[in-house]
Design a protein around this motif. Structure first.
Motif, PDB file in Angstrom:
ATOM      1  N   PRO A 153       0.792  -1.243   0.000  1.00  0.00           N
ATOM      2  CA  PRO A 153       0.000   0.000   0.000  1.00  0.00           C
ATOM      3  C   PRO A 153       0.820   1.286   0.000  1.00  0.00           C
ATOM      4  N   GLU A 154       2.172   1.230   0.176  1.00  0.00           N
ATOM      5  CA  GLU A 154       2.966   2.452   0.218  1.00  0.00           C
ATOM      6  C   GLU A 154       4.252   2.282  -0.572  1.00  0.00           C
ATOM      7  N   LEU A 155       4.645   3.349  -1.284  1.00  0.00           N
ATOM      8  CA  LEU A 155       5.901   3.374  -2.016  1.00  0.00           C
ATOM      9  C   LEU A 155       6.681   4.630  -1.642  1.00  0.00           C
ATOM     10  N   PHE A 156       8.002   4.486  -1.538  1.00  0.00           N
ATOM     11  CA  PHE A 156       8.871   5.609  -1.200  1.00  0.00           C
ATOM     12  C   PHE A 156       9.808   5.854  -2.376  1.00  0.00           C
ATOM     13  N   ILE A 157       9.728   7.065  -2.932  1.00  0.00           N
ATOM     14  CA  ILE A 157      10.471   7.416  -4.136  1.00  0.00           C
ATOM     15  C   ILE A 157      11.374   8.608  -3.819  1.00  0.00           C
ATOM     16  N   ASN A 158      12.633   8.517  -4.245  1.00  0.00           N
ATOM     17  CA  ASN A 158      13.542   9.648  -4.066  1.00  0.00           C
ATOM     18  C   ASN A 158      13.171  10.779  -5.005  1.00  0.00           C
ATOM     19  N   MET A 159      13.296  12.000  -4.514  1.00  0.00           N
ATOM     20  CA  MET A 159      12.994  13.169  -5.334  1.00  0.00           C
ATOM     21  C   MET A 159      13.878  13.168  -6.569  1.00  0.00           C
ATOM     22  N   GLY A 196       6.065  14.818 -18.777  1.00  0.00           N
ATOM     23  CA  GLY A 196       6.800  13.693 -18.228  1.00  0.00           C
ATOM     24  C   GLY A 196       5.925  12.579 -17.670  1.00  0.00           C
ATOM     25  N   ILE A 197       4.614  12.560 -18.028  1.00  0.00           N
ATOM     26  CA  ILE A 197       3.709  11.527 -17.538  1.00  0.00           C
ATOM     27  C   ILE A 197       3.263  10.676 -18.729  1.00  0.00           C
ATOM     28  N   SER A 198       3.395   9.370 -18.614  1.00  0.00           N
ATOM     29  CA  SER A 198       3.009   8.476 -19.707  1.00  0.00           C
ATOM     30  C   SER A 198       2.338   7.233 -19.143  1.00  0.00           C
ATOM     31  N   LEU A 199       1.607   6.545 -20.010  1.00  0.00           N
ATOM     32  CA  LEU A 199       0.861   5.350 -19.615  1.00  0.00           C
ATOM     33  C   LEU A 199       1.060   4.277 -20.672  1.00  0.00           C
ATOM     34  N   VAL A 200       1.397   3.072 -20.228  1.00  0.00           N
ATOM     35  CA  VAL A 200       1.562   1.929 -21.123  1.00  0.00           C
ATOM     36  C   VAL A 200       0.633   0.822 -20.633  1.00  0.00           C
ATOM     37  N   THR A 201      -0.303   0.398 -21.486  1.00  0.00           N
ATOM     38  CA  THR A 201      -1.281  -0.623 -21.107  1.00  0.00           C
ATOM     39  C   THR A 201      -1.188  -1.813 -22.053  1.00  0.00           C
ATOM     40  N   GLU A 202      -1.135  -3.020 -21.485  1.00  0.00           N
ATOM     41  CA  GLU A 202      -1.120  -4.255 -22.256  1.00  0.00           C
ATOM     42  C   GLU A 202      -2.310  -5.104 -21.815  1.00  0.00           C
ATOM     43  N   LYS A 203      -3.231  -5.380 -22.751  1.00  0.00           N
ATOM     44  CA  LYS A 203      -4.460  -6.092 -22.424  1.00  0.00           C
ATOM     45  C   LYS A 203      -4.326  -7.570 -22.762  1.00  0.00           C
ATOM     46  N   GLY A 204      -4.972  -8.395 -21.933  1.00  0.00           N
ATOM     47  CA  GLY A 204      -4.969  -9.836 -22.137  1.00  0.00           C
ATOM     48  C   GLY A 204      -5.679 -10.507 -20.982  1.00  0.00           C
ATOM     49  N   PHE A 205      -5.430 -11.826 -20.808  1.00  0.00           N
ATOM     50  CA  PHE A 205      -6.024 -12.516 -19.663  1.00  0.00           C
ATOM     51  C   PHE A 205      -5.599 -11.837 -18.367  1.00  0.00           C
ATOM     52  N   ALA A 216      10.236  13.054 -10.234  1.00  0.00           N
ATOM     53  CA  ALA A 216       9.240  13.204  -9.171  1.00  0.00           C
ATOM     54  C   ALA A 216       9.581  14.360  -8.251  1.00  0.00           C
ATOM     55  N   GLY A 217       8.563  15.142  -7.897  1.00  0.00           N
ATOM     56  CA  GLY A 217       8.692  16.230  -6.939  1.00  0.00           C
ATOM     57  C   GLY A 217       7.678  16.062  -5.823  1.00  0.00           C
ATOM     58  N   GLN A 218       7.705  16.984  -4.867  1.00  0.00           N
ATOM     59  CA  GLN A 218       6.788  16.881  -3.725  1.00  0.00           C
ATOM     60  C   GLN A 218       5.331  16.917  -4.167  1.00  0.00           C
ATOM     61  N   GLY A 219       5.061  17.599  -5.262  1.00  0.00           N
ATOM     62  CA  GLY A 219       3.685  17.670  -5.755  1.00  0.00           C
ATOM     63  C   GLY A 219       3.176  16.358  -6.307  1.00  0.00           C
ATOM     64  N   ASP A 220       4.076  15.407  -6.509  1.00  0.00           N
ATOM     65  CA  ASP A 220       3.675  14.104  -7.046  1.00  0.00           C
ATOM     66  C   ASP A 220       3.370  13.092  -5.954  1.00  0.00           C
ATOM     67  N   ALA A 234      -7.758  -0.229  -7.044  1.00  0.00           N
ATOM     68  CA  ALA A 234      -6.623  -0.484  -6.157  1.00  0.00           C
ATOM     69  C   ALA A 234      -5.873   0.828  -5.990  1.00  0.00           C
ATOM     70  N   SER A 235      -5.278   1.018  -4.803  1.00  0.00           N
ATOM     71  CA  SER A 235      -4.610   2.291  -4.504  1.00  0.00           C
ATOM     72  C   SER A 235      -3.254   2.049  -3.877  1.00  0.00           C
ATOM     73  N   VAL A 236      -2.383   3.035  -4.013  1.00  0.00           N
ATOM     74  CA  VAL A 236      -1.071   3.025  -3.384  1.00  0.00           C
ATOM     75  C   VAL A 236      -0.735   4.458  -2.982  1.00  0.00           C
ATOM     76  N   ARG A 237      -0.154   4.622  -1.810  1.00  0.00           N
ATOM     77  CA  ARG A 237       0.261   5.960  -1.359  1.00  0.00           C
ATOM     78  C   ARG A 237       1.742   6.136  -1.644  1.00  0.00           C
ATOM     79  N   VAL A 238       2.050   7.197  -2.387  1.00  0.00           N
ATOM     80  CA  VAL A 238       3.419   7.477  -2.806  1.00  0.00           C
ATOM     81  C   VAL A 238       4.000   8.593  -1.940  1.00  0.00           C
TER      82      VAL A 238
END
Length: 278
Positions: A153-159, A196-205, A216-220, A234-238
């Motif tokens: 549920p949580e991820l820590f990313i360096n600025m 700098g925001i992109s999305l890659v989706t692969e559909k299948g089973f 990434a900055g504090q606003g992200d 589903a959610s994750v807190r960054v």
């Protein structure tokens, strides 16, 4: 004695000949085929898969193949409540989601379940009306769509690093037509001035949707939510780190707390050593 056998045989031939003339050759052949082959009885084709996995809301078919059925009937029984579902081509349950399916002159006897739910999981028996009855068990498992974000549920990313969020959708009736990402309940705009925001989706089973946010900055920081159009969210807190240690963010002044515990333990040890003997 021989004369009696001959007479009986002649009577049987005349009876069969008369029956054939009265009901027609085709009906007569069908009549004879109703009876099992002498010395054998009906039996199941065990090559049929007995473990079936279905999806919530998507029609599932349970197949049963019976050889040499003769004049016997095939029924489907649900073992959870010993409920008779079908007999032959007739459906006996009031639950209209269940239906008997059979094509005449074939060995396939199928139980169709429309809009299955997780509660429909369990053991089903394909049963032949011999004496005593014989049955073949099938094990049905109904699964529901699962949505998961890796690392939640949580991820820590360096600025300054890249945020890489991967959402996985599996067991959906079909690949989700749309997957929407949001940050703090706001739908992410891929054409925003931030860039700098992109999305890659692969559909299948198993469908994967990967959200990439560069530099990434504090606003992200915040709560990111993946919302497929045909499955749960589903959610994750960054957390964006600026030199902090993740443990310190979890526990406030985590290092100070650990230092205090160490000092207390050391003080207790010293008191035990210096305590005068009794």
């Amino acid at each position: 004695m021989n004369l009696l056998i001959c007479c009986s045989f002649s009577f049987l031939l005349s009876y069969c000949s008369g029956a054939e003339e009265s009901i027609g050759s085709k009906k007569f052949r069908d009549f004879l085929q109703e009876w099992p082959t002498p010395g054998t009885g009906p039996y199941f084709d065990t090559s049929i898969n007995s473990n079936i996995t279905g999806l919530v809301g998507k029609t599932v078919l349970l197949h049963c193949r019976v050889k040499n059925l003769g004049n016997r009937t095939v029924s489907w029984v649900r073992h959870r409540d010993i409920h008779l579902l079908t007999v032959g081509r007739y459906t006996y349950t009031s639950d209209q989601r269940f239906e008997a399916v059979h094509t005449p002159h074939t060995e396939e006897w199928t139980l169709r379940i429309r809009y299955p739910q997780k509660k429909d999981s369990g053991i089903y028996e394909c049963q032949i009306s011999t004496t005593p009855p014989v049955g073949q068990f099938l094990f049905l498992t109904i699964v529901e769509p699962i949505t998961e974000i890796l690392g939640s549920p949580e991820l820590f990313i360096n600025m300054g690093s890249t945020i890489n969020l991967t959402c996985i959708v599996q067991y959906a009736p079909e690949p989700p037509p749309n997957i929407v990402w949001s940050q703090n309940s706001e739908v992410i705009n891929f054409d925003s001035p931030r860039g700098g925001i992109s999305l890659v989706t692969e559909k299948g089973f198993i469908t994967t949707s990967r959200l990439l946010i560069q530099k990434a900055g504090q606003g992200d920081s915040g709560l990111y939510t993946c919302t497929p159009s045909n499955a749960n969210t589903a959610s994750v807190r960054v957390h964006i780190l600026n030199g902090e240690h993740p443990a310190a963010m979890h526990h406030g002044h985590g290092s100070l707390t650990r230092f205090s515990h160490f000092t207390l333990l050391l003080s207790l040890v010293i008191l035990l050593i210096l305590r005068p003997p009794t």
